[in-house]
Write a protein that holds these residues in place. Sequence first.
Motif, PDB file in Angstrom:
ATOM      1  N   ARG A 105      70.691  55.459  40.744  1.00 18.39           N
ATOM      2  CA  ARG A 105      71.898  54.826  41.288  1.00 18.39           C
ATOM      3  C   ARG A 105      73.128  55.691  40.996  1.00 18.39           C
ATOM      4  NH1 ARG A 105      70.994  49.646  42.914  1.00 18.39           N
ATOM      5  NH2 ARG A 105      69.113  48.639  42.081  1.00 18.39           N
ATOM      6  N   THR A 130      74.252  51.206  44.944  1.00 15.46           N
ATOM      7  CA  THR A 130      73.385  52.190  45.602  1.00 15.46           C
ATOM      8  C   THR A 130      72.016  51.589  45.880  1.00 15.46           C
ATOM      9  OG1 THR A 130      74.485  53.944  44.344  1.00 15.46           O
ATOM     10  CG2 THR A 130      72.452  54.525  45.479  1.00 15.46           C
ATOM     11  N   SER A 139      77.402  53.404  54.814  1.00 12.12           N
ATOM     12  CA  SER A 139      77.208  53.270  53.373  1.00 12.12           C
ATOM     13  C   SER A 139      78.390  52.503  52.799  1.00 12.12           C
ATOM     14  CB  SER A 139      77.107  54.652  52.719  1.00 12.12           C
ATOM     15  OG  SER A 139      77.081  54.546  51.307  1.00 12.12           O
ATOM     16  N   GLU A 178      78.238  52.827  47.920  1.00  9.72           N
ATOM     17  CA  GLU A 178      77.014  53.329  47.297  1.00  9.72           C
ATOM     18  C   GLU A 178      77.220  54.629  46.536  1.00  9.72           C
ATOM     19  OE1 GLU A 178      73.196  52.825  49.223  1.00  9.72           O
ATOM     20  OE2 GLU A 178      74.236  51.989  50.968  1.00  9.72           O
TER      21      GLU A 178
END
Length: 276
Positions: free
Chosen positions: A183, A188, A210, A213
């Motif tokens: 992560r 994430t 995203s 993340e």
Amino acid sequence: MKLSKGNSEAAPRTVDDRLFLQSVERAMRALEAFGQQARPLSLAELAAATGMDRSAAQRIAHTLQALGYLERAGGGTGGQGLVPGKRLLDRSFDYLRMNPLVERATPILQELRRTTQERVDLSLFDGTSVIYAVRLQSKRETFFATLVGRRMPTFGSSGGRAMLAALPAAEAEAILEQSDRRRMTPKTVTDLPGLRAKIAEAQRDGFALSLEEALLGEVVLAAAVLDAQRRPVAAIHVAGSLSEWDVEAFRRRIGPLAMEAARALSQAAPEGLTPR
């Protein structure tokens, strides 16, 4: 012979042992060791990071210092440790000015930056990682988001997922399985089912999104750039702040613009840039 992933996180590549120079490989390992630590390294630390004995590390470090690829921290001659040297920037410049995709991308990215008023990046595909080659800034930035040459894991990058979505399913799956899926933030996505769903979403939409993340408070949308063989070679990213954007509004506004820019660059993308 296969090269290890090393600090670059690039996919292993088969090489001919008859032509492979281990002395050059050791020198590259010494330079790559600085990717593990954001601080100067002592000679003992350099030796430990590269798996070399102290004598070999000393010889390589001395040679790299003499050539300008390593320097003493602070520019001194004392014991503050070693850091990458300014000559490395020359080689980065050489790569960027000789990469036809970067040259052709620049005016397209500049126009996208003017239109969106947000940060616009170009990342290059390198197996389990992507590397940022162009970064055009917005009014708010963190330090690392301003630097070219930064690597990000393909699985955790919007651009990486956009490129995975353009690959055959078996190739994309192999990259996910080879990746070190740690992560970057608490948000994430790292599990394989979740990542497969993200890739499928990118295939459906034509871009990948995203949400916090890689950096908390940030939304990033990316579209893949394809070569003449319809293989992904790069991605165009647009990054915004969640303090200024609603996610769906960002998707509706930025998605078509990013895809249009990626299509324009895909039409101009030269062949032979896809990583092995």
